[in-house]
Design a protein around this motif. Structure first.
Motif, PDB file in Angstrom:
ATOM      1  N   VAL A 282       0.956  -4.529 -10.522  1.00  0.00           N
ATOM      2  CA  VAL A 282      -0.282  -3.841 -10.906  1.00  0.00           C
ATOM      3  C   VAL A 282      -0.487  -2.700  -9.925  1.00  0.00           C
ATOM      4  CG1 VAL A 282      -2.745  -4.097 -11.298  1.00  0.00           C
ATOM      5  CG2 VAL A 282      -1.235  -6.054 -11.675  1.00  0.00           C
ATOM      6  N   TRP A 283      -0.409  -1.480 -10.420  1.00  0.00           N
ATOM      7  CA  TRP A 283      -0.608  -0.301  -9.558  1.00  0.00           C
ATOM      8  C   TRP A 283      -2.068   0.097  -9.659  1.00  0.00           C
ATOM      9  CZ3 TRP A 283      -1.464   5.141  -9.625  1.00  0.00           C
ATOM     10  CH2 TRP A 283      -1.007   5.827  -8.484  1.00  0.00           C
ATOM     11  N   ILE A 284      -2.739   0.129  -8.512  1.00  0.00           N
ATOM     12  CA  ILE A 284      -4.193   0.290  -8.473  1.00  0.00           C
ATOM     13  C   ILE A 284      -4.533   1.609  -7.785  1.00  0.00           C
ATOM     14  CG2 ILE A 284      -6.340  -0.761  -7.661  1.00  0.00           C
ATOM     15  CD1 ILE A 284      -4.777  -3.423  -7.441  1.00  0.00           C
TER      16      ILE A 284
ATOM     17  N   TRP B 129      -6.188  13.365  -1.953  1.00  0.00           N
ATOM     18  CA  TRP B 129      -5.404  12.184  -1.573  1.00  0.00           C
ATOM     19  C   TRP B 129      -4.983  11.408  -2.805  1.00  0.00           C
ATOM     20  CZ3 TRP B 129      -4.146  10.219   3.350  1.00  0.00           C
ATOM     21  CH2 TRP B 129      -4.558  11.032   4.416  1.00  0.00           C
ATOM     22  N   ARG B 130      -3.878  10.671  -2.656  1.00  0.00           N
ATOM     23  CA  ARG B 130      -3.477   9.706  -3.674  1.00  0.00           C
ATOM     24  C   ARG B 130      -3.250   8.375  -2.969  1.00  0.00           C
ATOM     25  NH1 ARG B 130       2.007   7.599  -5.854  1.00  0.00           N
ATOM     26  NH2 ARG B 130       1.523   6.471  -3.969  1.00  0.00           N
ATOM     27  N   ARG B 131      -4.361   7.587  -2.876  1.00  0.00           N
ATOM     28  CA  ARG B 131      -4.231   6.266  -2.259  1.00  0.00           C
ATOM     29  C   ARG B 131      -4.013   5.241  -3.366  1.00  0.00           C
ATOM     30  NH1 ARG B 131      -9.943   6.408   0.675  1.00  0.00           N
ATOM     31  NH2 ARG B 131     -10.320   7.484  -1.271  1.00  0.00           N
TER      32      ARG B 131
ATOM     33  N   LYS C 299       9.072  12.349  -2.629  1.00  0.00           N
ATOM     34  CA  LYS C 299       8.883  11.625  -3.885  1.00  0.00           C
ATOM     35  C   LYS C 299       9.079  10.132  -3.627  1.00  0.00           C
ATOM     36  CE  LYS C 299      10.893  15.405  -6.546  1.00  0.00           C
ATOM     37  NZ  LYS C 299      11.885  15.799  -7.540  1.00  0.00           N
ATOM     38  N   THR C 300       8.698   9.325  -4.588  1.00  0.00           N
ATOM     39  CA  THR C 300       9.069   7.907  -4.569  1.00  0.00           C
ATOM     40  C   THR C 300      10.295   7.810  -5.463  1.00  0.00           C
ATOM     41  OG1 THR C 300       6.723   7.321  -4.450  1.00  0.00           O
ATOM     42  CG2 THR C 300       8.270   5.567  -5.072  1.00  0.00           C
ATOM     43  N   ALA C 301      11.461   7.546  -4.874  1.00  0.00           N
ATOM     44  CA  ALA C 301      12.701   7.520  -5.666  1.00  0.00           C
ATOM     45  C   ALA C 301      12.556   6.522  -6.821  1.00  0.00           C
ATOM     46  CB  ALA C 301      13.854   7.110  -4.762  1.00  0.00           C
ATOM     47  N   PHE C 302      13.063   6.881  -7.978  1.00  0.00           N
ATOM     48  CA  PHE C 302      13.001   5.944  -9.108  1.00  0.00           C
ATOM     49  C   PHE C 302      13.747   4.657  -8.745  1.00  0.00           C
ATOM     50  CE2 PHE C 302      11.365   9.433 -11.542  1.00  0.00           C
ATOM     51  CZ  PHE C 302      10.666   8.828 -12.582  1.00  0.00           C
ATOM     52  N   HIS C 303      13.178   3.557  -9.151  1.00  0.00           N
ATOM     53  CA  HIS C 303      13.756   2.250  -8.819  1.00  0.00           C
ATOM     54  C   HIS C 303      13.217   1.187  -9.763  1.00  0.00           C
ATOM     55  CE1 HIS C 303       9.835   2.349  -6.773  1.00  0.00           C
ATOM     56  NE2 HIS C 303       9.842   1.025  -6.857  1.00  0.00           N
ATOM     57  N   GLN C 304      13.824   0.013  -9.663  1.00  0.00           N
ATOM     58  CA  GLN C 304      13.352  -1.163 -10.419  1.00  0.00           C
ATOM     59  C   GLN C 304      12.984  -2.221  -9.379  1.00  0.00           C
ATOM     60  OE1 GLN C 304      16.451  -3.704 -11.963  1.00  0.00           O
ATOM     61  NE2 GLN C 304      15.624  -3.495 -14.031  1.00  0.00           N
ATOM     62  N   ASP C 305      11.890  -2.920  -9.574  1.00  0.00           N
ATOM     63  CA  ASP C 305      11.393  -3.793  -8.506  1.00  0.00           C
ATOM     64  C   ASP C 305      12.112  -5.141  -8.380  1.00  0.00           C
ATOM     65  OD1 ASP C 305       9.472  -2.011  -7.596  1.00  0.00           O
ATOM     66  OD2 ASP C 305       7.969  -2.710  -9.017  1.00  0.00           O
ATOM     67  N   LEU C 306      12.703  -5.622  -9.456  1.00  0.00           N
ATOM     68  CA  LEU C 306      13.159  -7.021  -9.482  1.00  0.00           C
ATOM     69  C   LEU C 306      13.975  -7.425  -8.246  1.00  0.00           C
ATOM     70  CD1 LEU C 306      13.468  -9.751 -10.860  1.00  0.00           C
ATOM     71  CD2 LEU C 306      15.302  -8.802 -12.251  1.00  0.00           C
TER      72      LEU C 306
ATOM     73  N   MET D  22      -2.875   0.827  -4.136  1.00  0.00           N
ATOM     74  CA  MET D  22      -2.322  -0.474  -3.741  1.00  0.00           C
ATOM     75  C   MET D  22      -1.588  -1.037  -4.929  1.00  0.00           C
ATOM     76  SD  MET D  22      -4.971  -2.504  -1.323  1.00  0.00           S
ATOM     77  CE  MET D  22      -3.780  -3.377  -0.334  1.00  0.00           C
ATOM     78  N   SER D  23      -0.641  -1.907  -4.649  1.00  0.00           N
ATOM     79  CA  SER D  23       0.181  -2.472  -5.706  1.00  0.00           C
ATOM     80  C   SER D  23       0.188  -3.989  -5.499  1.00  0.00           C
ATOM     81  CB  SER D  23       1.566  -1.847  -5.533  1.00  0.00           C
ATOM     82  OG  SER D  23       2.475  -2.315  -6.438  1.00  0.00           O
ATOM     83  N   PHE D  24      -0.230  -4.732  -6.518  1.00  0.00           N
ATOM     84  CA  PHE D  24      -0.265  -6.201  -6.432  1.00  0.00           C
ATOM     85  C   PHE D  24       0.837  -6.761  -7.318  1.00  0.00           C
ATOM     86  CE2 PHE D  24      -5.185  -6.624  -5.701  1.00  0.00           C
ATOM     87  CZ  PHE D  24      -5.049  -6.051  -4.453  1.00  0.00           C
TER      88      PHE D  24
ATOM     89  N   THR E 104       0.848  -1.204   0.000  1.00  0.00           N
ATOM     90  CA  THR E 104       0.000   0.000   0.000  1.00  0.00           C
ATOM     91  C   THR E 104       0.879   1.248   0.000  1.00  0.00           C
ATOM     92  OG1 THR E 104      -1.715  -1.175   1.199  1.00  0.00           O
ATOM     93  CG2 THR E 104      -1.746   1.225   1.379  1.00  0.00           C
ATOM     94  N   PHE E 105       0.527   2.198  -0.850  1.00  0.00           N
ATOM     95  CA  PHE E 105       1.279   3.461  -0.936  1.00  0.00           C
ATOM     96  C   PHE E 105       0.266   4.604  -0.937  1.00  0.00           C
ATOM     97  CE2 PHE E 105       3.826   0.368  -3.355  1.00  0.00           C
ATOM     98  CZ  PHE E 105       5.100   0.543  -2.835  1.00  0.00           C
ATOM     99  N   VAL E 106       0.261   5.399   0.112  1.00  0.00           N
ATOM    100  CA  VAL E 106      -0.703   6.509   0.187  1.00  0.00           C
ATOM    101  C   VAL E 106       0.051   7.824   0.344  1.00  0.00           C
ATOM    102  CG1 VAL E 106      -2.536   7.551   1.580  1.00  0.00           C
ATOM    103  CG2 VAL E 106      -2.496   5.077   1.233  1.00  0.00           C
TER     104      VAL E 106
ATOM    105  N   VAL F 221      11.901   0.666 -14.818  1.00  0.00           N
ATOM    106  CA  VAL F 221      12.283   1.661 -13.807  1.00  0.00           C
ATOM    107  C   VAL F 221      11.130   2.659 -13.653  1.00  0.00           C
ATOM    108  CG1 VAL F 221      13.907   3.515 -13.267  1.00  0.00           C
ATOM    109  CG2 VAL F 221      14.739   1.367 -14.279  1.00  0.00           C
ATOM    110  N   HIS F 222      10.769   2.945 -12.403  1.00  0.00           N
ATOM    111  CA  HIS F 222       9.618   3.813 -12.158  1.00  0.00           C
ATOM    112  C   HIS F 222       9.798   4.579 -10.847  1.00  0.00           C
ATOM    113  CE1 HIS F 222       8.943   0.010 -10.137  1.00  0.00           C
ATOM    114  NE2 HIS F 222       8.099   0.609  -9.314  1.00  0.00           N
ATOM    115  N   GLY F 223       9.047   5.664 -10.723  1.00  0.00           N
ATOM    116  CA  GLY F 223       9.102   6.486  -9.517  1.00  0.00           C
ATOM    117  C   GLY F 223       7.884   7.394  -9.519  1.00  0.00           C
TER     118      GLY F 223
HETATM  119  O1  LIG Z   1       2.961   4.393  -5.255  1.00  0.00           O
HETATM  120  C1  LIG Z   1       4.145   4.642  -5.136  1.00  0.00           C
HETATM  121  O2  LIG Z   1       4.564   5.764  -4.813  1.00  0.00           O
HETATM  122  C2  LIG Z   1       5.178   3.564  -5.395  1.00  0.00           C
HETATM  123  C3  LIG Z   1       4.636   2.376  -6.117  1.00  0.00           C
HETATM  124  C4  LIG Z   1       5.675   1.413  -6.578  1.00  0.00           C
HETATM  125  O3  LIG Z   1       6.841   1.676  -6.603  1.00  0.00           O
HETATM  126  C5  LIG Z   1       5.237   0.088  -7.010  1.00  0.00           C
HETATM  127  O4  LIG Z   1       4.022  -0.190  -7.012  1.00  0.00           O
HETATM  128  O5  LIG Z   1       6.109  -0.729  -7.377  1.00  0.00           O
END
Ligand SMILES: O=C(O)CCC(=O)C(=O)O
Length: 338
Positions: A181-183, A268-270, A161-168, A272-274, A151-153, A257-259
């Motif tokens: 999946v960013w919801i 608000w910016r609520r 900010k959400t620092a740019f990153h790669q999830d792997l 969830m990420s699956f 969860t990211f709210v 890569v995303h941020g």
């Molecule tokens: O919502 C965010 O700020 C980060 C989300 C993210 O990095 C992700 O879902 O992998």
């Protein structure tokens, strides 16, 4: 002009996903599913400071950058944030990743994980919505495991900010057949911190070290290389974003890569990420991967993700089968036996 049929729509989104490493799909989740996720997020947020896994990265970032402030994360103990502060402060390339914002409101960047373990509403969406089929099609997967939710709210006027990153490399997995999946649970745009993606970055062939969220500083234990400093020169990258409404989802390849920016708005910016993994993913106990919450498996490197910790959510054994219901029933029965 005739409307594109379902088959050509699926082919078009698959092509976009393979080419860009990210695709935005409209009206995938129902209003009832969005309500369930919002309720789950509210329950998680009510446990901030008492839960072992819930963090506010906004206040944490302040504590990291103010030399004399001590780090206080309430009852949260998943990460060693005092050590993280030392790491960031000894990183000569690190700097605060905070938006300018003249409002006198304090922001909040809430983070928590693994709601599916205790929340039936989250399980219903993660296991039995349209998402598993969509994810399995994008990944050409013969079966699909659910890995976890996060969860990211970002409250109004969150600077962080959400620092740019790669999830792997955050995950204990080998292989790239995995999607995130960013919801969005609120309308989201660049103003309130919608996700941004470096188009095509999934094809770079590089694996980047996880960072510590509040700066690009890599986790000390990660052998991978540092993610490029995208925030310092965004114009050099092909960064894309999508304005989204609740019901839409953005799906990215685990290597993309995303941020995100902060939330400069009054809304608000609520979110969830699956995370879902396909049949070619194998377990890999990576140094530097973030410890998962509440997993009980004893998988070895190279094993398939065959474990109750990673439910198989696709294919369904028969049409209309609802995994979340069986999960709940088993859970209740185990409770009665225990
Ligand atoms: O919502 C965010 O700020 C980060 C989300 C993210 O990095 C992700 O879902 O992998």
């Amino acid at each position: 002009m005739s409307r594109p049929d379902a088959h050509s729509q699926t082919a078009a989104r698959h092509e976009a996903f393979l080419r860009d490493g990210v695709v935005c799909l409209r009206n995938v989740l129902t209003p009832a599913e969005i309500v369930s996720l919002r309720e789950a997020v509210a329950r998680q947020m009510s446990g901030l400071r008492t839960s072992p896994t819930g963090y506010d990265f906004e206040s944490l970032a302040r504590q990291v950058w103010a030399r004399d402030m001590t780090v206080d994360t309430g009852a949260a103990e998943r990460f060693d944030m005092r050590r993280m502060k030392e790491l960031v402060r000894s990183d000569t390339d690190a700097r605060p990743l905070q938006e300018e914002d003249t409002s006198d409101q304090e922001g909040l960047f809430f983070y928590d994980v693994a709601a599916w373990k205790h929340d039936q509403g989250v399980r219903e969406v993660a296991f039995d919505s349209a998402l598993p089929q969509i994810a399995s099609e994008l990944l050409n997967a013969r079966y699909l495991n659910f890995w976890e939710d996060t969860t990211f709210v970002k409250a109004p006027h969150t600077r962080q900010k959400t620092a740019f990153h790669q999830d792997l490399a955050y995950f204990q997995i080998e292989g790239d057949q995995c999607v995130i999946v960013w919801i969005p649970l609120d309308p989201a745009s660049l103003d309130n911190g919608v996700m941004q993606y470096v188009r095509g970055s999934h094809l770079s062939g590089q694996t980047f070290a996880p960072n510590v969220f509040v700066s690009q500083t890599p986790l000390a234990s990660s052998p991978e290389i540092r993610c490029p400093d995208i925030e310092s020169a965004p114009e050099r990258y092909d960064i894309i974003s999508f304005d989204v409404e609740p019901g839409d989802v953005i799906i990215h390849d685990v290597r993309t890569v995303h941020g995100a920016g902060g939330n400069r708005s009054d809304t608000w910016r609520r979110a969830m990420s699956f995370r879902y993994c396909g049949d070619r993913i194998r377990y890999l106990d990576r140094p530097g991967a973030i410890r998962q919450v509440g997993v009980a498996h004893d998988l070895q490197d190279g094993d398939r993700l065959f474990s109750a910790d990673y439910p198989i959510v696709w294919p369904k054994p028969w049409p209309g089968f609802r995994l979340a219901e069986c999960f709940e029933a088993q859970h209740l029965n185990a409770g009665k036996r225990g």
